[in-house]
Design a protein around this motif. Structure first.
Motif, PDB file in Angstrom:
ATOM      1  N   LEU A   1      -4.773   5.538   3.960  1.00  0.00           N
ATOM      2  CA  LEU A   1      -4.665   4.762   2.709  1.00  0.00           C
ATOM      3  C   LEU A   1      -4.796   5.396   1.514  1.00  0.00           C
ATOM      4  O   LEU A   1      -6.009   5.885   1.180  1.00  0.00           O
ATOM      5  CB  LEU A   1      -5.367   3.587   2.732  1.00  0.00           C
ATOM      6  CG  LEU A   1      -5.248   2.614   1.803  1.00  0.00           C
ATOM      7  CD1 LEU A   1      -3.849   1.793   1.619  1.00  0.00           C
ATOM      8  CD2 LEU A   1      -6.285   1.432   1.870  1.00  0.00           C
TER       9      LEU A   1
ATOM     10  N   PRO B   1       0.946  -1.215  -0.121  1.00  0.00           N
ATOM     11  CA  PRO B   1       0.176  -0.059  -0.003  1.00  0.00           C
ATOM     12  C   PRO B   1       0.913   1.309   0.027  1.00  0.00           C
ATOM     13  O   PRO B   1       2.126   1.279   0.376  1.00  0.00           O
ATOM     14  CB  PRO B   1      -0.699  -0.068   1.294  1.00  0.00           C
ATOM     15  CG  PRO B   1       0.139  -0.916   2.357  1.00  0.00           C
ATOM     16  CD  PRO B   1       1.137  -1.770   1.390  1.00  0.00           C
TER      17      PRO B   1
ATOM     18  N   VAL C   1      -7.534  -1.963   5.835  1.00  0.00           N
ATOM     19  CA  VAL C   1      -7.299  -0.636   5.895  1.00  0.00           C
ATOM     20  C   VAL C   1      -6.584  -0.326   7.329  1.00  0.00           C
ATOM     21  O   VAL C   1      -7.539  -0.434   8.336  1.00  0.00           O
ATOM     22  CB  VAL C   1      -8.308   0.286   5.611  1.00  0.00           C
ATOM     23  CG1 VAL C   1      -8.073   1.647   5.731  1.00  0.00           C
ATOM     24  CG2 VAL C   1      -8.813  -0.097   4.150  1.00  0.00           C
TER      25      VAL C   1
ATOM     26  N   ALA D   1      -3.547   0.824  -3.226  1.00  0.00           N
ATOM     27  CA  ALA D   1      -2.675  -0.550  -2.657  1.00  0.00           C
ATOM     28  C   ALA D   1      -2.642  -1.405  -3.851  1.00  0.00           C
ATOM     29  O   ALA D   1      -3.702  -1.580  -4.793  1.00  0.00           O
ATOM     30  CB  ALA D   1      -3.273  -1.040  -1.580  1.00  0.00           C
TER      31      ALA D   1
ATOM     32  N   TYR E   1       0.308   5.185   1.491  1.00  0.00           N
ATOM     33  CA  TYR E   1      -0.399   6.072   2.592  1.00  0.00           C
ATOM     34  C   TYR E   1       0.094   7.616   2.267  1.00  0.00           C
ATOM     35  O   TYR E   1       1.338   7.827   1.780  1.00  0.00           O
ATOM     36  CB  TYR E   1       0.077   5.742   4.026  1.00  0.00           C
ATOM     37  CG  TYR E   1      -0.562   4.319   4.424  1.00  0.00           C
ATOM     38  CD1 TYR E   1      -0.527   3.373   4.023  1.00  0.00           C
ATOM     39  CD2 TYR E   1      -1.957   4.744   5.384  1.00  0.00           C
ATOM     40  CE1 TYR E   1      -1.235   2.112   4.543  1.00  0.00           C
ATOM     41  CE2 TYR E   1      -2.773   3.550   5.767  1.00  0.00           C
ATOM     42  CZ  TYR E   1      -2.476   2.370   5.292  1.00  0.00           C
ATOM     43  OH  TYR E   1      -3.167   1.379   5.991  1.00  0.00           O
TER      44      TYR E   1
END
Lengths: 114, 115
Positions: A46, A34, B103, A49, A36
């Motif tokens: 986030l 991912p 997440v 990803a 960020y």
């Protein structure tokens, strides 16, 4: 082998240009990558990803390119805007769906000039 | 929206003091994490917890401890603060099912200065 190396540490791009941030890893067991985004005074959030079974993922102006053989992945921001100015972190994990931890890169401070 | 709330945004403490950093999440997430953020070093994991009263060491646990007495609350404790613990501390949570499973959601951070 657990490290994720991110470059550059800082990046200045003109409005409308392309921002490119690169990350490299060693552990071939990593299966989740991912990115960020962190604005000043906020926690990271986030952005996008990718899993290693695809070579590219695009969401709007943001694209992850993934090169499994080179063990590298990168974030491309097309048509960069001043509102994209933030710190970006890449990360990697193995067994993420089973509770694997994220290992973060060193961060890139992006500044988009008007 | 998942909210992760860190009660103290800025703290100034003296060397040797005991410091508590509190974190609360409101989405019933099983997993909670404490990270430390330093320029050029990225985010480094201090401790994490998969369930109430469970804790595991991350990459840099020395000088820290944690407490998770309730599912929604995860506290980071500096037993005797030192100047090299001056940093930004970030709490995060993550669910294990559904859309929240992938997440990691962060709080806004607690900036600690140790004099």
């Amino acid at each position: 082998q657990q490290q994720v190396k991110q470059s550059p540490q800082s990046l200045i791009v003109q409005k409308g240009g392309i921002s490119i941030i690169n990350c490299a890893y060693e552990n071939t067991a990593f299966d989740y990558f991912p990115w960020y985004q962190q604005f000043p005074g906020k926690g990271p959030a986030l952005l996008i990803a990718i899993r290693p079974d695809v070579s590219e993922k695009k969401e709007g102006r943001f694209t992850i390119s993934f090169n499994k053989s080179a063990k590298q992945f990168s974030l491309h921001i097309m048509d960069s805007q001043p509102g994209d100015s933030a710190t970006y972190f890449c990360a990697a994990s193995w067994g993420y769906n089973q509770g694997g931890k994220l290992i973060f890169g060193q961060g890139t401070e992006l500044s988009v000039k008007p | 929206d998942v909210k992760v709330t860190q009660s103290s945004r800025y703290l100034v403490k003296r060397t040797g003091e005991k410091v508590f950093l509190e974190c609360v999440q409101d989405m019933d997430h099983e997993n909670m994490f404490w990270y430390r953020q330093d320029p050029g070093l990225g985010l480094r994991l201090i401790y994490f917890s998969y369930d109430v009263k469970m804790k595991e060491k991350g990459d840099i646990p020395e000088g820290y401890s944690v407490s998770r007495e309730k599912k929604e609350r995860f506290s980071l404790i500096l037993e005797s603060a030192s100047t090299n613990q001056t940093s930004m501390y970030l709490c995060a949570s993550r669910g294990t099912a559904g859309s929240g499973a992938n997440v990691l959601t962060f709080g806004a951070g607690s900036r600690l200065t140790v004099l």
